[in-house]
Design a protein around this motif. Structure first.
Motif, PDB file in Angstrom:
ATOM      1  N   ALA A  53      45.970  37.740  54.009  1.00  0.00           N
ATOM      2  CA  ALA A  53      45.389  38.086  52.716  1.00  0.00           C
ATOM      3  C   ALA A  53      46.493  38.567  51.780  1.00  0.00           C
ATOM      4  N   VAL A  54      46.566  37.977  50.603  1.00  0.00           N
ATOM      5  CA  VAL A  54      47.514  38.403  49.575  1.00  0.00           C
ATOM      6  C   VAL A  54      46.744  39.320  48.631  1.00  0.00           C
ATOM      7  N   VAL A  55      47.015  40.622  48.727  1.00  0.00           N
ATOM      8  CA  VAL A  55      46.361  41.628  47.890  1.00  0.00           C
ATOM      9  C   VAL A  55      47.262  41.834  46.679  1.00  0.00           C
ATOM     10  N   ASP A  56      46.818  41.345  45.509  1.00  0.00           N
ATOM     11  CA  ASP A  56      47.725  41.320  44.356  1.00  0.00           C
ATOM     12  C   ASP A  56      46.939  41.105  43.067  1.00  0.00           C
ATOM     13  N   ASP A  57      47.586  40.458  42.084  1.00  0.00           N
ATOM     14  CA  ASP A  57      46.975  40.222  40.773  1.00  0.00           C
ATOM     15  C   ASP A  57      46.191  38.917  40.720  1.00  0.00           C
ATOM     16  N   GLY A  58      45.907  38.338  41.867  1.00  0.00           N
ATOM     17  CA  GLY A  58      45.176  37.085  41.967  1.00  0.00           C
ATOM     18  C   GLY A  58      46.058  36.012  42.563  1.00  0.00           C
ATOM     19  N   VAL A  59      45.453  34.899  42.920  1.00  0.00           N
ATOM     20  CA  VAL A  59      46.183  33.764  43.478  1.00  0.00           C
ATOM     21  C   VAL A  59      45.630  32.484  42.857  1.00  0.00           C
ATOM     22  N   GLN A  60      46.523  31.695  42.294  1.00  0.00           N
ATOM     23  CA  GLN A  60      46.130  30.391  41.753  1.00  0.00           C
ATOM     24  C   GLN A  60      46.020  29.427  42.930  1.00  0.00           C
ATOM     25  N   TRP A  61      44.921  29.542  43.633  1.00  0.00           N
ATOM     26  CA  TRP A  61      44.728  28.803  44.885  1.00  0.00           C
ATOM     27  C   TRP A  61      44.562  27.304  44.674  1.00  0.00           C
ATOM     28  N   ASP A 106      36.074  34.633  43.699  1.00  0.00           N
ATOM     29  CA  ASP A 106      37.179  33.795  43.233  1.00  0.00           C
ATOM     30  C   ASP A 106      38.354  34.663  42.781  1.00  0.00           C
ATOM     31  N   PRO A 107      39.456  34.696  43.544  1.00  0.00           N
ATOM     32  CA  PRO A 107      40.604  35.545  43.206  1.00  0.00           C
ATOM     33  C   PRO A 107      41.573  34.920  42.197  1.00  0.00           C
ATOM     34  N   MET A 108      41.129  33.901  41.468  1.00  0.00           N
ATOM     35  CA  MET A 108      41.993  33.243  40.487  1.00  0.00           C
ATOM     36  C   MET A 108      42.455  34.270  39.443  1.00  0.00           C
ATOM     37  N   PRO A 109      43.768  34.339  39.178  1.00  0.00           N
ATOM     38  CA  PRO A 109      44.255  35.293  38.167  1.00  0.00           C
ATOM     39  C   PRO A 109      43.808  34.882  36.767  1.00  0.00           C
ATOM     40  N   HIS A 110      43.661  35.876  35.913  1.00  0.00           N
ATOM     41  CA  HIS A 110      43.380  35.586  34.506  1.00  0.00           C
ATOM     42  C   HIS A 110      44.670  35.165  33.832  1.00  0.00           C
ATOM     43  N   VAL A 111      44.599  34.133  33.025  1.00  0.00           N
ATOM     44  CA  VAL A 111      45.771  33.688  32.273  1.00  0.00           C
ATOM     45  C   VAL A 111      45.997  34.686  31.140  1.00  0.00           C
ATOM     46  N   ASP A 112      47.221  35.134  30.993  1.00  0.00           N
ATOM     47  CA  ASP A 112      47.551  36.030  29.894  1.00  0.00           C
ATOM     48  C   ASP A 112      48.799  35.527  29.186  1.00  0.00           C
ATOM     49  N   THR A 113      48.969  35.918  27.948  1.00  0.00           N
ATOM     50  CA  THR A 113      50.085  35.409  27.143  1.00  0.00           C
ATOM     51  C   THR A 113      51.430  35.891  27.643  1.00  0.00           C
ATOM     52  N   SER A 114      51.486  37.033  28.285  1.00  0.00           N
ATOM     53  CA  SER A 114      52.766  37.543  28.789  1.00  0.00           C
ATOM     54  C   SER A 114      53.086  37.008  30.179  1.00  0.00           C
ATOM     55  N   GLU A 115      52.184  36.219  30.759  1.00  0.00           N
ATOM     56  CA  GLU A 115      52.357  35.628  32.081  1.00  0.00           C
ATOM     57  C   GLU A 115      52.642  36.657  33.171  1.00  0.00           C
ATOM     58  N   GLU A 116      51.991  37.799  33.077  1.00  0.00           N
ATOM     59  CA  GLU A 116      52.182  38.838  34.088  1.00  0.00           C
ATOM     60  C   GLU A 116      51.423  38.542  35.378  1.00  0.00           C
ATOM     61  N   ASN A 117      50.313  37.845  35.296  1.00  0.00           N
ATOM     62  CA  ASN A 117      49.467  37.624  36.473  1.00  0.00           C
ATOM     63  C   ASN A 117      49.886  36.384  37.251  1.00  0.00           C
ATOM     64  N   LYS A 118      51.075  36.437  37.809  1.00  0.00           N
ATOM     65  CA  LYS A 118      51.542  35.315  38.622  1.00  0.00           C
ATOM     66  C   LYS A 118      52.202  35.775  39.924  1.00  0.00           C
ATOM     67  N   HIS A 119      52.304  37.075  40.123  1.00  0.00           N
ATOM     68  CA  HIS A 119      52.981  37.605  41.300  1.00  0.00           C
ATOM     69  C   HIS A 119      52.263  37.214  42.592  1.00  0.00           C
ATOM     70  N   GLY A 120      50.932  37.328  42.622  1.00  0.00           N
ATOM     71  CA  GLY A 120      50.175  36.988  43.826  1.00  0.00           C
ATOM     72  C   GLY A 120      50.324  35.521  44.205  1.00  0.00           C
ATOM     73  N   THR A 121      50.349  34.645  43.201  1.00  0.00           N
ATOM     74  CA  THR A 121      50.530  33.214  43.464  1.00  0.00           C
ATOM     75  C   THR A 121      51.906  32.966  44.067  1.00  0.00           C
ATOM     76  N   ARG A 122      52.916  33.615  43.533  1.00  0.00           N
ATOM     77  CA  ARG A 122      54.267  33.466  44.079  1.00  0.00           C
ATOM     78  C   ARG A 122      54.336  33.962  45.526  1.00  0.00           C
ATOM     79  N   CYS A 123      53.696  35.096  45.789  1.00  0.00           N
ATOM     80  CA  CYS A 123      53.686  35.632  47.157  1.00  0.00           C
ATOM     81  C   CYS A 123      52.976  34.677  48.109  1.00  0.00           C
TER      82      CYS A 123
END
Length: 132
Positions: free
Chosen positions: A2-10, A33-50
Motif C-alpha cells: 500500500a502506498v500511503v501518500d497524496d494519491g496514485v495515478q493507477w 479511488d485513490p487517484m490524485p487530484h490534478v493541481d496547477t502546481s503539480e504537487e500531487n504526484k509523489h504517490g504515483t512516483r513511489c
C-alpha cells in the motif's frame, strides 16, 4: 504493498497491470479511488512516483519497479488536513489485503521541531505489526 501518500495515478501504463483496487482507499474524498487530484502546481504526484519505484511493470515506457511483479494499492491521505485518526486509519486500511505500507512522508522539518506519530497512529502501527 500500500502506498500511503497524496494519491496514485493507477491508470498510468506503468502501473495499471499491478494495481489492486481491493486494497485502495481515499481518505480525503471517502471513496475507493485513490487517484490524485490534478493541481496547477503539480504537487500531487509523489504517490504515483513511489508506486512506480515499487511496482512499475517492465515495458518500453519508463523504468521498471524494484518489485515489478508485486501488486500495489493506493491510500490517499495527503491532499488535505490530516488528523491523528486519519493517519491511524491509513496505517491499517485494508489490512487483510495489504501486507506492507509505504509511507515516505512525515511532519514538516523546520530544524527546530521534532514530531512523530500521535497516540492513535502509534496504536495503529503497533496493531499492524502484531496483527497484520
Amino acid at each position: 504493498m500500500a502506498v500511503v501518500d497524496d494519491g496514485v495515478q493507477w491508470t498510468h501504463p506503468d502501473l495499471l497491470e499491478n494495481y489492486s483496487p481491493e486494497g485502495s482507499y481515499d481518505l480525503n474524498d471517502h471513496d475507493t479511488d485513490p487517484m490524485p487530484h490534478v493541481d496547477t502546481s503539480e504537487e500531487n504526484k509523489h504517490g504515483t512516483r513511489c508506486a512506480g519505484e515499487i511496482a512499475a511493470v517492465p515495458n518500453d515506457i519508463c523504468g521498471v519497479g524494484i518489485a515489478f511483479g508485486a501488486k500495489f494499492s493506493g491510500i490517499r491521505i495527503l491532499d488535505g488536513p490530516i488528523t491523528d485518526s486519519m493517519e491511524a486509519t491509513a496505517f491499517t486500511s485494508k489490512l487483510s489485503v495489504n501486507d506492507i505500507y509505504s509511507c515516505s512522508w512525515g511532519p514538516e522539518d523546520d530544524g527546530k521541531t521534532l514530531d512523530g506519530p500521535h497516540p492513535l497512529a502509534q496504536a495503529a502501527l503497533i496493531h499492524g505489526i502484531t496483527s497484520g
